[in-house]
Design a protein around this motif. Structure first.
Motif, PDB file in Angstrom:
ATOM      1  N   ARG A 189      35.286   7.041   9.606  1.00 41.07           N
ATOM      2  CA  ARG A 189      35.700   6.390   8.354  1.00 41.07           C
ATOM      3  C   ARG A 189      36.972   7.028   7.788  1.00 41.07           C
ATOM      4  NH1 ARG A 189      30.277   5.551   8.607  1.00 41.07           N
ATOM      5  NH2 ARG A 189      29.487   3.568   7.752  1.00 41.07           N
ATOM      6  N   ILE A 190      37.077   8.337   7.925  1.00 44.28           N
ATOM      7  CA  ILE A 190      38.290   9.023   7.454  1.00 44.28           C
ATOM      8  C   ILE A 190      39.505   8.556   8.251  1.00 44.28           C
ATOM      9  CG2 ILE A 190      39.428  11.268   7.255  1.00 44.28           C
ATOM     10  CD1 ILE A 190      36.566  12.435   6.873  1.00 44.28           C
ATOM     11  N   GLN A 191      39.350   8.416   9.556  1.00 42.53           N
ATOM     12  CA  GLN A 191      40.465   7.965  10.384  1.00 42.53           C
ATOM     13  C   GLN A 191      40.857   6.531  10.053  1.00 42.53           C
ATOM     14  OE1 GLN A 191      41.995  10.188  11.680  1.00 42.53           O
ATOM     15  NE2 GLN A 191      40.995  11.398  13.261  1.00 42.53           N
ATOM     16  N   VAL A 192      39.880   5.683   9.784  1.00 40.72           N
ATOM     17  CA  VAL A 192      40.181   4.318   9.350  1.00 40.72           C
ATOM     18  C   VAL A 192      40.963   4.356   8.038  1.00 40.72           C
ATOM     19  CG1 VAL A 192      39.164   2.175   8.477  1.00 40.72           C
ATOM     20  CG2 VAL A 192      38.258   3.223  10.551  1.00 40.72           C
ATOM     21  N   GLY A 193      40.557   5.241   7.130  1.00 47.19           N
ATOM     22  CA  GLY A 193      41.263   5.383   5.870  1.00 47.19           C
ATOM     23  C   GLY A 193      42.701   5.802   6.068  1.00 47.19           C
ATOM     24  N   SER A 194      42.958   6.741   6.972  1.00 46.28           N
ATOM     25  CA  SER A 194      44.325   7.175   7.267  1.00 46.28           C
ATOM     26  C   SER A 194      45.171   6.015   7.772  1.00 46.28           C
ATOM     27  CB  SER A 194      44.308   8.293   8.314  1.00 46.28           C
ATOM     28  OG  SER A 194      43.702   9.458   7.819  1.00 46.28           O
ATOM     29  N   ALA A 195      44.586   5.217   8.684  1.00 43.04           N
ATOM     30  CA  ALA A 195      45.326   4.077   9.221  1.00 43.04           C
ATOM     31  C   ALA A 195      45.628   3.048   8.139  1.00 43.04           C
ATOM     32  CB  ALA A 195      44.528   3.439  10.356  1.00 43.04           C
ATOM     33  N   LEU A 196      44.666   2.808   7.252  1.00 43.97           N
ATOM     34  CA  LEU A 196      44.869   1.829   6.183  1.00 43.97           C
ATOM     35  C   LEU A 196      45.971   2.267   5.221  1.00 43.97           C
ATOM     36  CD1 LEU A 196      41.190   0.830   5.317  1.00 43.97           C
ATOM     37  CD2 LEU A 196      42.938  -0.655   6.307  1.00 43.97           C
ATOM     38  N   SER A 197      45.972   3.550   4.849  1.00 46.10           N
ATOM     39  CA  SER A 197      47.007   4.033   3.929  1.00 46.10           C
ATOM     40  C   SER A 197      48.384   3.916   4.563  1.00 46.10           C
ATOM     41  CB  SER A 197      46.721   5.478   3.528  1.00 46.10           C
ATOM     42  OG  SER A 197      46.783   6.344   4.648  1.00 46.10           O
ATOM     43  N   ALA A 198      48.492   4.222   5.860  1.00 47.74           N
ATOM     44  CA  ALA A 198      49.779   4.109   6.545  1.00 47.74           C
ATOM     45  C   ALA A 198      50.204   2.654   6.674  1.00 47.74           C
ATOM     46  CB  ALA A 198      49.686   4.753   7.928  1.00 47.74           C
ATOM     47  N   PHE A 199      49.255   1.778   6.964  1.00 48.39           N
ATOM     48  CA  PHE A 199      49.560   0.349   7.088  1.00 48.39           C
ATOM     49  C   PHE A 199      50.102  -0.190   5.768  1.00 48.39           C
ATOM     50  CE2 PHE A 199      48.308  -4.143   6.797  1.00 48.39           C
ATOM     51  CZ  PHE A 199      48.904  -4.644   7.950  1.00 48.39           C
ATOM     52  N   GLY A 200      49.471   0.206   4.670  1.00 47.81           N
ATOM     53  CA  GLY A 200      49.933  -0.249   3.363  1.00 47.81           C
ATOM     54  C   GLY A 200      51.340   0.218   3.060  1.00 47.81           C
ATOM     55  N   LEU A 201      51.642   1.485   3.353  1.00 43.52           N
ATOM     56  CA  LEU A 201      52.988   2.006   3.105  1.00 43.52           C
ATOM     57  C   LEU A 201      54.021   1.343   4.016  1.00 43.52           C
ATOM     58  CD1 LEU A 201      52.325   5.817   2.611  1.00 43.52           C
ATOM     59  CD2 LEU A 201      53.188   4.214   0.907  1.00 43.52           C
ATOM     60  N   GLY A 202      53.663   1.153   5.285  1.00 41.43           N
ATOM     61  CA  GLY A 202      54.578   0.503   6.217  1.00 41.43           C
ATOM     62  C   GLY A 202      54.925  -0.910   5.802  1.00 41.43           C
TER      63      GLY A 202
END
Length: 436
Positions: free
Chosen positions: A11-24
């Protein structure tokens, strides 16, 4: 790894990907949005970008103690909510005041996410799994940034402000999803985690004083500043200016070069991981300095070698690709080392301190590199070749201050949340048993 730890880590890794996707989704288009779409001018766009970065400098000094006092999970949820509000507000901003204020809120929220996510990774990993976990986080973040940037590029239309509003609303939604995913994480209830978070709500005593007296951590922060100044701080400023002015490449080629950088990271990350995870961290970081020095030499050929335009373009793309190779080598070494140097009750403060150093380098890097890359072409290349070689020297010096297990975590035989607690020289140093 237990089932509980594995579920939390996923879940933490999914969260990291989501935050990066939003910024990108939005960061590559922030300047165009403010300057052209909202017609607020280039000066305002520059202020908005500066405020976005400076907001991190304002909140990070307080983030670490809050994480160590309250735990990283509630901090991450609040940060995600704050970033969502900032993104949504920026999407409907039409005045200078609202754009600047929204950028400050968005920048503060996204800055706090970094040490919170890093501390959650530390809590959910052991010495034998932490290196791979941080490499996976870096891989997912770069993949998220790349996919987000590509997806955002398909939606935006300078002639339709509503397309940018949609972009920022999607970014806000990603942060809301991040907060929801984070809320489902069940942090492991182990003795080490209880010891890392005081139950009486008090903050660790003498935190900043202890950190500053910790010579290995101070050296790592200096090394980190040079790393981020010489690489990340140049991507969209000095190196971009140098490429267009000295090498004469088309601005659109910079997008291809950045794509090459991301592609190398995504393709090479786990190949590189297998090569470096059983080697000394200080030696791996030292090799990164050499790789980046060569990258700057290749950039020098692109702008100063008087070759064909095709060769100059290929050299600039190769420069970005070589930087990506170095980044893939850093991800399983630097971030885990910050965690492994931290005393158990100060993991959040150590992560936040390193994030603050990174943010300072990203603020200073463009200010120094931009003007040099645009006009002082020869000195610019020489300067950053020397900075890259400085990474090698600093890494080797840092290696002499690390314990054997901190420098080479594969020596650990007994699973532990912290590889080795490295306290200031006045404190006793305790390390897990190492294989002989």
């Amino acid at each position: 790894m237990t089932r509980e730890l594995g579920a939390a880590l996923r879940r933490i890794q999914v969260g990291s990907a989501l935050s990066a996707f939003g910024l990108g989704f939005t960061v590559p288009y922030l300047y165009v949005y403010v300057a052209q779409v909202r017609d607020l001018g280039a000066g305002t766009a520059g202020v908005v970008l500066a405020v976005f970065a400076m907001a991190a400098l304002a909140v990070l000094p307080f983030t670490g103690r809050t994480i160590d006092r309250r735990g990283p999970l509630p901090v991450l949820i609040v940060a995600a909510g704050t970033a969502a509000v900032g993104a949504a507000a920026l999407g409907v901003s039409s005045s200078v005041a609202t754009a600047v204020l929204s950028a400050a809120v968005l920048g503060a929220g996204t800055a706090v996410m970094q040490p919170a996510l890093a501390t959650m990774l530390v809590w959910c990993t052991s010495a034998s799994t932490r290196t791979r976990a941080f490499a996976m986080q870096f891989f997912l973040q770069n993949l998220g940034l790349g996919v987000g940037g590509l997806a955002g590029g398909q939606l935006v239309d300078v002639g339709r402000p509503s397309s940018f509003t949609l972009l920022f609303l999607i970014e806000a939604a990603m942060f809301v999803v991040l907060g929801v995913v984070a809320a489902t994480v069940r942090m492991p209830h182990t003795a080490s985690v209880h010891g890392a978070r005081p139950t009486d709500g008090s903050a660790p005593k003498a935190g900043l004083r202890l950190l500053l007296s910790h010579k290995a951590m101070v050296q790592l922060c200096v090394l980190g500043f040079v790393i981020f100044f010489a690489c990340y701080g140049q991507f969209e400023s000095g190196l971009a200016a140098y490429g267009t002015e000295a090498a004469g490449i088309e601005p659109s080629t910079l997008g291809i070069a950045l794509a090459a950088n991301t592609a190398v990271i995504v393709v090479a990350q786990f190949v590189v991981l297998r090569l470096v995870e059983r080697r000394r961290r200080s030696r791996v970081i030292a090799w990164v300095g050499l790789v980046w020095a060569f990258a700057w030499i290749v950039a020098g050929y692109a702008g100063l070698g008087h070759g064909s335009q095709t060769m100059a373009t290929a050299a600039m793309i190769s420069t970005y690709a070589l930087f990506g190779l170095g980044e893939a080598m850093l991800s399983p070494t630097v971030a885990p080392l910050v965690a492994d140097l931290a005393p158990e009750a100060m993991v959040g403060q150590y992560n936040s301190a390193f994030a603050l150093v990174k943010q300072l380098a990203l603020a200073v890097g463009p200010a120094v590199g931009g003007p040099m890359g645009a006009s002082l072409h020869g000195p610019y290349i020489v300067t950053f070749v020397l900075f890259s070689l400085g990474i090698t020297v600093l890494a080797l010096k840092l290696g002499r201050r690390l314990t054997a297990v901190q420098d080479k975590p594969s020596l650990v035989t007994v699973p532990s949340r912290v590889v080795a607690v490295s306290l200031p020289e006045s404190e006793p140093v305790t390390a897990p048993a190492a294989a002989h």
